[in-house]
Scaffold this motif. Structure first.
Motif, PDB file in Angstrom:
ATOM      1  N   GLY A  76       1.295  -1.318   0.173  1.00 10.12           N
ATOM      2  CA  GLY A  76       0.193  -0.059   0.214  1.00 10.12           C
ATOM      3  C   GLY A  76       0.669   1.600   0.180  1.00 10.12           C
ATOM      4  N   GLN A  77       0.633   2.170   1.187  1.00  4.07           N
ATOM      5  CA  GLN A  77       1.440   3.683   0.329  1.00  4.07           C
ATOM      6  C   GLN A  77       2.032   3.619   2.297  1.00  4.07           C
ATOM      7  N   ALA A  78       2.464   1.767   2.960  1.00  8.31           N
ATOM      8  CA  ALA A  78       3.283   2.121   3.882  1.00  8.31           C
ATOM      9  C   ALA A  78       4.368   2.627   4.024  1.00  8.31           C
ATOM     10  N   ASP A  79       5.570   2.222   2.285  1.00  7.64           N
ATOM     11  CA  ASP A  79       6.470   2.396   1.688  1.00  7.64           C
ATOM     12  C   ASP A  79       7.225   3.908   1.978  1.00  7.64           C
ATOM     13  N   THR A  80       6.026   4.866   1.621  1.00 10.25           N
ATOM     14  CA  THR A  80       5.447   6.346   1.477  1.00 10.25           C
ATOM     15  C   THR A  80       5.759   6.690   2.700  1.00 10.25           C
ATOM     16  N   GLY A  81       5.168   6.318   3.644  1.00  9.88           N
ATOM     17  CA  GLY A  81       4.860   7.343   5.517  1.00  9.88           C
ATOM     18  C   GLY A  81       6.598   7.011   5.684  1.00  9.88           C
ATOM     19  N   GLU A  82       6.615   5.498   5.249  1.00 12.04           N
ATOM     20  CA  GLU A  82       8.155   5.067   5.576  1.00 12.04           C
ATOM     21  C   GLU A  82       9.318   6.606   5.307  1.00 12.04           C
ATOM     22  N   ALA A  83       9.266   6.842   3.908  1.00 14.78           N
ATOM     23  CA  ALA A  83      10.163   7.255   3.345  1.00 14.78           C
ATOM     24  C   ALA A  83      10.147   8.546   4.150  1.00 14.78           C
ATOM     25  N   ILE A  84       9.175   9.189   4.002  1.00 14.73           N
ATOM     26  CA  ILE A  84       8.272  10.667   5.288  1.00 14.73           C
ATOM     27  C   ILE A  84       9.506  10.128   6.433  1.00 14.73           C
ATOM     28  N   ALA A  85       8.769   9.451   6.904  1.00  8.69           N
ATOM     29  CA  ALA A  85       9.510   8.758   8.725  1.00  8.69           C
ATOM     30  C   ALA A  85      11.270   9.174   8.674  1.00  8.69           C
ATOM     31  N   ALA A  86      11.602   8.653   7.324  1.00  8.42           N
ATOM     32  CA  ALA A  86      13.440   8.333   7.437  1.00  8.42           C
ATOM     33  C   ALA A  86      13.915  10.458   7.444  1.00  8.42           C
ATOM     34  N   VAL A  87      13.059  11.258   7.053  1.00  9.34           N
ATOM     35  CA  VAL A  87      13.577  12.447   6.321  1.00  9.34           C
ATOM     36  C   VAL A  87      12.916  13.723   7.581  1.00  9.34           C
ATOM     37  N   ALA A  88      12.039  12.905   8.234  1.00 10.08           N
ATOM     38  CA  ALA A  88      11.264  14.181   8.524  1.00 10.08           C
ATOM     39  C   ALA A  88      12.035  14.215  10.502  1.00 10.08           C
ATOM     40  N   GLU A  89      11.474  15.569  10.969  1.00 18.08           N
ATOM     41  CA  GLU A  89      12.434  15.733  12.460  1.00 18.08           C
ATOM     42  C   GLU A  89      11.340  16.134  13.419  1.00 18.08           C
TER      43      GLU A  89
ATOM     44  N   GLY B 232       9.191  16.870  15.397  1.00 17.09           N
ATOM     45  CA  GLY B 232       7.431  18.403  15.887  1.00 17.09           C
ATOM     46  C   GLY B 232       7.048  17.983  14.312  1.00 17.09           C
ATOM     47  N   ASP B 233       7.990  17.120  13.128  1.00 16.53           N
ATOM     48  CA  ASP B 233       7.388  17.883  12.053  1.00 16.53           C
ATOM     49  C   ASP B 233       5.676  16.687  12.187  1.00 16.53           C
ATOM     50  N   THR B 234       4.704  17.605  11.167  1.00 16.65           N
ATOM     51  CA  THR B 234       3.715  16.944  10.995  1.00 16.65           C
ATOM     52  C   THR B 234       3.321  16.579   9.735  1.00 16.65           C
ATOM     53  N   VAL B 235       1.893  15.475   9.570  1.00 16.47           N
ATOM     54  CA  VAL B 235       1.996  15.091   7.814  1.00 16.47           C
ATOM     55  C   VAL B 235       0.396  14.669   8.317  1.00 16.47           C
ATOM     56  N   THR B 236      -0.006  15.376   6.617  1.00 18.79           N
ATOM     57  CA  THR B 236      -1.819  15.925   6.189  1.00 18.79           C
ATOM     58  C   THR B 236      -2.256  14.632   4.734  1.00 18.79           C
ATOM     59  N   VAL B 237      -2.296  13.462   4.898  1.00 21.33           N
ATOM     60  CA  VAL B 237      -2.830  13.035   3.725  1.00 21.33           C
ATOM     61  C   VAL B 237      -4.379  13.199   2.818  1.00 21.33           C
ATOM     62  N   LEU B 238      -4.350  14.147   1.860  1.00 16.93           N
ATOM     63  CA  LEU B 238      -5.374  13.685   1.356  1.00 16.93           C
ATOM     64  C   LEU B 238      -5.692  12.433   0.501  1.00 16.93           C
ATOM     65  N   GLY B 239      -6.594  11.999   0.447  1.00 20.74           N
ATOM     66  CA  GLY B 239      -7.015  10.887   0.242  1.00 20.74           C
ATOM     67  C   GLY B 239      -7.369   9.538   0.769  1.00 20.74           C
ATOM     68  N   GLY B 240      -7.409   9.496   2.216  1.00 18.78           N
ATOM     69  CA  GLY B 240      -8.072   9.206   3.192  1.00 18.78           C
ATOM     70  C   GLY B 240      -7.191   7.673   3.384  1.00 18.78           C
ATOM     71  N   ARG B 241      -5.647   7.998   3.669  1.00 17.24           N
ATOM     72  CA  ARG B 241      -4.738   6.031   3.744  1.00 17.24           C
ATOM     73  C   ARG B 241      -4.320   6.543   5.499  1.00 17.24           C
ATOM     74  N   ALA B 242      -4.684   6.650   6.003  1.00 16.55           N
ATOM     75  CA  ALA B 242      -4.097   6.279   7.446  1.00 16.55           C
ATOM     76  C   ALA B 242      -3.265   5.414   7.618  1.00 16.55           C
ATOM     77  N   ASP B 243      -2.853   4.205   6.634  1.00 12.72           N
ATOM     78  CA  ASP B 243      -1.589   3.567   6.732  1.00 12.72           C
ATOM     79  C   ASP B 243      -0.017   4.531   6.619  1.00 12.72           C
ATOM     80  N   LEU B 244      -0.179   5.066   5.457  1.00 13.61           N
ATOM     81  CA  LEU B 244       0.884   5.797   5.488  1.00 13.61           C
ATOM     82  C   LEU B 244       0.811   6.984   6.064  1.00 13.61           C
ATOM     83  N   GLN B 245      -0.055   7.567   6.644  1.00 12.97           N
ATOM     84  CA  GLN B 245       0.417   8.467   7.887  1.00 12.97           C
ATOM     85  C   GLN B 245       0.738   7.423   9.145  1.00 12.97           C
ATOM     86  N   LEU B 246       0.166   6.640   9.550  1.00 15.38           N
ATOM     87  CA  LEU B 246       0.522   5.850  10.913  1.00 15.38           C
ATOM     88  C   LEU B 246       2.771   5.577  10.640  1.00 15.38           C
ATOM     89  N   ALA B 247       2.650   4.692   9.132  1.00 11.81           N
ATOM     90  CA  ALA B 247       4.025   4.741   9.092  1.00 11.81           C
ATOM     91  C   ALA B 247       4.547   5.964   9.253  1.00 11.81           C
TER      92      ALA B 247
END
Length: 502
Positions: free
Chosen positions: A374-387, A389-404
């Motif tokens: 699914g989109q978990a890989d995208t979420g993990e890629a963001i997690a790897a470079v986020a700092e 205090g960062d926040t994330v919002t997803v347009l499209g209803g993919r909480a799996d990405l958000q959780l990752a």
């Protein structure tokens, strides 16, 4: 042979339950579904308020299922509920076999156990994810079993337990009211056919309703104690569904039509529709001897089929709602001698073969490394470079990405349907993006104008003014980074290489 038959009878059902349990264990190694991830995020941030059942995030589900996710997560982490789901499937096999023993015989019990194991492990429905439909099934089947026993023994305590079990089921998914429908039909038909007196009907009905009222009373008591307004609780559980239904009806959605076709094919491919079709065709085989049970089973099937259609979105998990009726239908026919019994046993055999084939197909795909996460890989890629205090919002209803991503969203909607219903023109979202609380990252998985052309155009304008494109998501979509924020570009993160750099 004389020794083998009792052994087979004694161990066939427990072994089938064990198989059903084992076939769900691979789910411990697959990515969480968007719904599972969303329920988990809601559970982790749950702080009830007068105007919100769950606090920051909105979800149209009863507190019982969110509490279940919260407890399971606290005990064993995000995948603990997958293990609970495996245990639920084993329990379903045992419950179904018990129902078959009560209304038929041991032969029927064995075949009924097989059909439940086949349907709960079929990858054409859902062989790993755990949601409300699956969690509610033991209580629906338990209510059916207890209602049958209560009628046979004319027992008020059993009727009360049947009502209690039936009342617990919709706490996991609102429309899982089949236990109540079955019990009511059973009593009404028994009264109509003069199998019970009016006095017995009244006694059992009052006991059943009293039992069914307990879960509802406990939920209302929790809301009052937690300070949640009752109209807020009602809207989250049932009121929203009316508004969402209107939204689905007003929007011409090719995706919904496509899912409806896929669901129908899955109903045929898994055999669950064939079970019910065989039952309807062969009604005369059991009508004379079990007309009350046949009528109650038909009422249950009709209710669950209508509930499936009214759900509107046609997700594959909806098919689990038909399982209780399929259990009763199989139990009544599979043990019979003659063509009727053979026909049902052939259908059960088809369901078992279909399930094995679906599992093997998924196994091959997984072994070749082409299975989608699914989109978990995208979420993990963001997690790897986020700092921090960062926040994330997803347009499209993919909480799996958000959780990752491991980050919270300042936007209250984790699913697309609540967003489309409660923020149809993206007014709330646009206000957020232009506020000091704007998310650091914004992941656009769908075109902004997919659900609202005008609102989408204004949303895209805000994004272009306040964000920069900073990569692409798996299977399409744009990763936006807020202006003035510097972060590394997410690395290539899709197994199939489908996400090029911006």
């Amino acid at each position: 042979m004389t020794l083998a038959t009792p052994t087979l009878t004694r161990w066939a059902v427990p072994l089938t339950a064990l198989v059903a349990f084992l076939l769900r264990l691979p789910g411990l190694g697959t990515a969480l579904s968007p719904d599972e991830a969303g329920f988990l995020m809601v559970a982790r941030t749950w702080v009830p308020e007068p105007g919100s059942v769950y606090g920051h995030y909105f979800v149209d589900r009863p507190p019982q299922i969110i509490a279940t996710f919260k407890v399971a997560d606290a005990i064993g982490g995000p995948y603990a509920l997958r293990l609970v789901g495996a245990l639920v499937c084993a329990a379903l096999v045992l419950l179904a076999a018990r129902i078959a023993l009560v209304i038929a015989d041991e032969r029927a019990a064995r075949w009924t156990a097989v059909v439940v194991a086949a349907l709960t492990s079929s990858t054409m429905i859902n062989a790993d994810g755990v949601k409300g439909e699956l969690l509610s099934l033991p209580f629906v089947l338990g209510a059916c079993l207890l209602a049958i026993l209560a009628l046979q023994r004319q027992s008020m305590p059993l009727a009360a337990l049947a009502g209690l079990s039936a009342g617990v089921a919709p706490g996991f998914k609102q429309n899982m009211l089949g236990g109540l429908v079955f019990a009511a039909a059973l009593l009404l038909l028994s009264l109509a056919t003069k199998q019970i007196s009016a006095r017995t009907f009244a006694r059992l009905s009052v006991a059943g309703l009293a039992g069914a009222a307990v879960p509802a009373a406990l939920m209302i008591g929790w809301a009052l104690q937690s300070g949640v307004q009752l109209d807020t609780l009602w809207y989250a559980i049932y009121g929203f569904r009316s508004d969402a239904g209107a939204e689905l009806a007003s929007a011409s959605s090719g995706a919904n039509a496509q899912r409806a076709v896929i669901l129908l094919l899955a109903a045929l491919g898994t055999g669950i529709l064939l079970v019910m079709g065989t039952f309807v065709v062969l009604l005369r085989k059991v009508w004379r001897s079990q007309q009350v049970l046949v009528g109650a089973t038909l009422a249950l099937f009709l209710f669950d089929a209508v509930a499936l259609v009214l759900g509107g979105s046609f997700w594959l998990d909806y098919l689990f709602g038909l399982l209780p009726a399929a259990v009763l239908a199989t139990a009544m026919l599979a043990g019979l001698s003659g063509r009727g019994g053979r026909a049902m046993r052939v259908v059960v055999g088809f369901a078992a073969i279909s399930s094995v084939a679906s599992i093997a197909t998924v196994g091959v795909v997984t072994a070749t490394g082409t299975a989608s996460r699914g989109q978990a890989d995208t979420g993990e890629a963001i997690a790897a470079v986020a700092e921090p205090g960062d926040t994330v919002t997803v347009l499209g209803g993919r909480a799996d990405l958000q959780l990752a991503t491991g980050r919270e969203s300042p936007y209250r909607h984790l699913w697309s349907l609540p967003m489309r219903t409660l923020d149809p023109e993206y007014v709330e979202l646009r206000d957020l993006l232009t506020s000091p609380e704007a998310p650091t990252w914004f992941v656009q998985l769908v075109p902004t104008g997919l659900w609202s052309e005008d609102g989408g155009a204004e949303l895209l304008e805000v994004l272009r003014e306040r964000y920069d494109a900073h990569g692409y998501g798996c299977h399409g979509g744009i990763i936006w980074l807020r202006d003035g924020v510097e972060r590394d570009l997410p690395e290539d993160h899709c197994p199939d290489g489908s996400a090029p750099h911006a």
